[in-house]
Design a protein around this motif. Structure first.
Motif, PDB file in Angstrom:
ATOM      1  N   ARG A 113      40.610  92.230   3.216  1.00  0.00           N
ATOM      2  CA  ARG A 113      39.771  91.155   3.798  1.00  0.00           C
ATOM      3  C   ARG A 113      40.083  89.958   5.118  1.00  0.00           C
ATOM      4  O   ARG A 113      41.663  89.452   4.982  1.00  0.00           O
ATOM      5  N   ASP A 114      39.393  89.301   5.060  1.00  0.00           N
ATOM      6  CA  ASP A 114      39.628  88.183   6.003  1.00  0.00           C
ATOM      7  C   ASP A 114      40.361  86.953   5.078  1.00  0.00           C
ATOM      8  O   ASP A 114      39.801  86.683   4.162  1.00  0.00           O
ATOM      9  N   CYS A 115      41.439  85.968   5.924  1.00  0.00           N
ATOM     10  CA  CYS A 115      42.382  85.483   5.060  1.00  0.00           C
ATOM     11  C   CYS A 115      40.831  84.238   4.536  1.00  0.00           C
ATOM     12  O   CYS A 115      40.792  84.144   3.121  1.00  0.00           O
ATOM     13  N   LYS A 116      39.785  84.519   5.340  1.00  0.00           N
ATOM     14  CA  LYS A 116      39.263  82.781   4.873  1.00  0.00           C
ATOM     15  C   LYS A 116      37.915  83.246   3.753  1.00  0.00           C
ATOM     16  O   LYS A 116      38.050  82.368   3.075  1.00  0.00           O
ATOM     17  N   ASP A 117      37.781  84.450   4.062  1.00  0.00           N
ATOM     18  CA  ASP A 117      36.575  84.865   2.679  1.00  0.00           C
ATOM     19  C   ASP A 117      37.274  84.666   1.407  1.00  0.00           C
ATOM     20  O   ASP A 117      37.297  84.435   0.054  1.00  0.00           O
ATOM     21  N   VAL A 118      38.785  85.886   1.532  1.00  0.00           N
ATOM     22  CA  VAL A 118      39.879  85.854   0.144  1.00  0.00           C
ATOM     23  C   VAL A 118      40.104  84.233  -0.424  1.00  0.00           C
ATOM     24  O   VAL A 118      39.223  83.955  -1.313  1.00  0.00           O
ATOM     25  N   VAL A 119      40.577  82.848   0.581  1.00  0.00           N
ATOM     26  CA  VAL A 119      40.850  81.694  -0.219  1.00  0.00           C
ATOM     27  C   VAL A 119      39.213  81.566  -0.682  1.00  0.00           C
ATOM     28  O   VAL A 119      39.623  80.515  -1.910  1.00  0.00           O
ATOM     29  N   THR A 120      38.211  81.372   0.054  1.00  0.00           N
ATOM     30  CA  THR A 120      36.867  80.978  -0.611  1.00  0.00           C
ATOM     31  C   THR A 120      36.965  80.744  -1.761  1.00  0.00           C
ATOM     32  O   THR A 120      36.229  80.758  -2.593  1.00  0.00           O
ATOM     33  N   GLN A 121      36.980  82.287  -1.712  1.00  0.00           N
ATOM     34  CA  GLN A 121      36.650  83.263  -3.560  1.00  0.00           C
ATOM     35  C   GLN A 121      37.512  82.286  -4.331  1.00  0.00           C
ATOM     36  O   GLN A 121      37.221  82.675  -5.348  1.00  0.00           O
ATOM     37  N   LEU A 122      38.879  82.411  -4.361  1.00  0.00           N
ATOM     38  CA  LEU A 122      39.588  82.441  -4.688  1.00  0.00           C
ATOM     39  C   LEU A 122      39.304  80.962  -5.276  1.00  0.00           C
ATOM     40  O   LEU A 122      39.539  80.260  -6.343  1.00  0.00           O
ATOM     41  N   ALA A 123      38.713  79.805  -4.467  1.00  0.00           N
ATOM     42  CA  ALA A 123      39.033  78.276  -5.194  1.00  0.00           C
ATOM     43  C   ALA A 123      37.761  78.460  -5.474  1.00  0.00           C
ATOM     44  O   ALA A 123      37.840  77.290  -6.256  1.00  0.00           O
ATOM     45  N   ALA A 124      36.772  79.451  -5.803  1.00  0.00           N
ATOM     46  CA  ALA A 124      35.351  79.528  -6.352  1.00  0.00           C
ATOM     47  C   ALA A 124      36.096  79.991  -7.730  1.00  0.00           C
ATOM     48  O   ALA A 124      35.565  79.201  -8.957  1.00  0.00           O
ATOM     49  N   VAL A 125      36.954  80.769  -7.690  1.00  0.00           N
ATOM     50  CA  VAL A 125      37.882  81.409  -9.502  1.00  0.00           C
ATOM     51  C   VAL A 125      38.163  80.125  -9.792  1.00  0.00           C
ATOM     52  O   VAL A 125      38.024  79.729 -11.407  1.00  0.00           O
ATOM     53  N   SER A 126      39.068  79.116  -9.045  1.00  0.00           N
ATOM     54  CA  SER A 126      39.922  78.196  -9.600  1.00  0.00           C
ATOM     55  C   SER A 126      38.990  77.217  -9.821  1.00  0.00           C
ATOM     56  O   SER A 126      39.328  76.420 -11.300  1.00  0.00           O
ATOM     57  N   ARG A 127      37.644  76.643  -8.958  1.00  0.00           N
ATOM     58  CA  ARG A 127      36.457  75.328 -10.273  1.00  0.00           C
ATOM     59  C   ARG A 127      36.067  76.362 -11.061  1.00  0.00           C
ATOM     60  O   ARG A 127      36.107  75.838 -11.923  1.00  0.00           O
ATOM     61  N   ALA A 128      36.079  77.442 -11.449  1.00  0.00           N
ATOM     62  CA  ALA A 128      35.724  77.775 -12.572  1.00  0.00           C
ATOM     63  C   ALA A 128      36.089  77.743 -13.715  1.00  0.00           C
ATOM     64  O   ALA A 128      36.067  77.658 -14.787  1.00  0.00           O
ATOM     65  N   LEU A 129      37.493  78.061 -13.555  1.00  0.00           N
ATOM     66  CA  LEU A 129      38.316  77.923 -14.337  1.00  0.00           C
ATOM     67  C   LEU A 129      38.843  76.082 -14.783  1.00  0.00           C
ATOM     68  O   LEU A 129      38.865  76.096 -16.004  1.00  0.00           O
ATOM     69  N   ASP A 130      38.985  75.243 -13.350  1.00  0.00           N
ATOM     70  CA  ASP A 130      38.934  73.742 -13.711  1.00  0.00           C
ATOM     71  C   ASP A 130      37.747  73.054 -14.875  1.00  0.00           C
ATOM     72  O   ASP A 130      37.728  72.509 -15.491  1.00  0.00           O
ATOM     73  N   ARG A 131      36.573  73.902 -14.433  1.00  0.00           N
ATOM     74  CA  ARG A 131      35.163  73.607 -15.203  1.00  0.00           C
ATOM     75  C   ARG A 131      35.182  74.203 -16.458  1.00  0.00           C
ATOM     76  O   ARG A 131      34.947  73.019 -17.922  1.00  0.00           O
ATOM     77  N   ALA A 132      35.407  74.909 -16.891  1.00  0.00           N
ATOM     78  CA  ALA A 132      35.681  75.677 -18.583  1.00  0.00           C
ATOM     79  C   ALA A 132      36.950  74.761 -18.939  1.00  0.00           C
ATOM     80  O   ALA A 132      36.500  74.750 -20.144  1.00  0.00           O
ATOM     81  N   GLY A 133      37.845  74.441 -18.485  1.00  0.00           N
ATOM     82  CA  GLY A 133      38.462  74.050 -19.126  1.00  0.00           C
ATOM     83  C   GLY A 133      38.381  72.152 -19.461  1.00  0.00           C
ATOM     84  O   GLY A 133      39.155  71.900 -20.616  1.00  0.00           O
ATOM     85  N   PHE A 134      37.061  71.250 -18.859  1.00  0.00           N
ATOM     86  CA  PHE A 134      37.631  70.375 -18.340  1.00  0.00           C
ATOM     87  C   PHE A 134      35.587  70.485 -19.608  1.00  0.00           C
ATOM     88  O   PHE A 134      35.858  69.340 -20.827  1.00  0.00           O
TER      89      PHE A 134
END
Length: 89
Positions: free
Chosen positions: A34-55
């Motif tokens: 898939r397109d790099c932009k789509d992958v990075v967007t979804q990867l950023a969402a994963v990162s935010r979700a993990l950060d929020r769980a930690g917080f």
């Protein structure tokens, strides 16, 4: 002593399960080329979700700690602590 209360634990688990699903989707996107932009967007969402769980874990633990150490002071709510930590991220 448990650092995270039952309600916070459920919220953390929900966030982690959501992140797990998002990460599986990212892996599938990479495998499908898939397109790099789509992958990075979804990867950023994963990162935010993990950060929020930690917080959420930190906020819950801090709330419990503050309520135990300062009984005559009004402890911050979990939402207030979480918002404070997120503002620093």
């Amino acid at each position: 002593m448990t650092v995270v209360d039952e309600e916070a634990s459920r919220a953390v688990l929900n966030r982690l399960r959501r992140a797990q699903g998002q990460l599986a989707a990212v892996i599938a996107m990479v495998e499908a080329g898939r397109d790099c932009k789509d992958v990075v967007t979804q990867l950023a969402a994963v990162s935010r979700a993990l950060d929020r769980a930690g917080f959420k874990i930190i906020a819950s633990g801090m709330r419990q700690c503050l309520s135990e150490t300062a009984p005559d002071a009004a402890p911050l709510s979990e939402a207030e602590l979480e918002k404070l930590f997120l503002s620093l991220a």
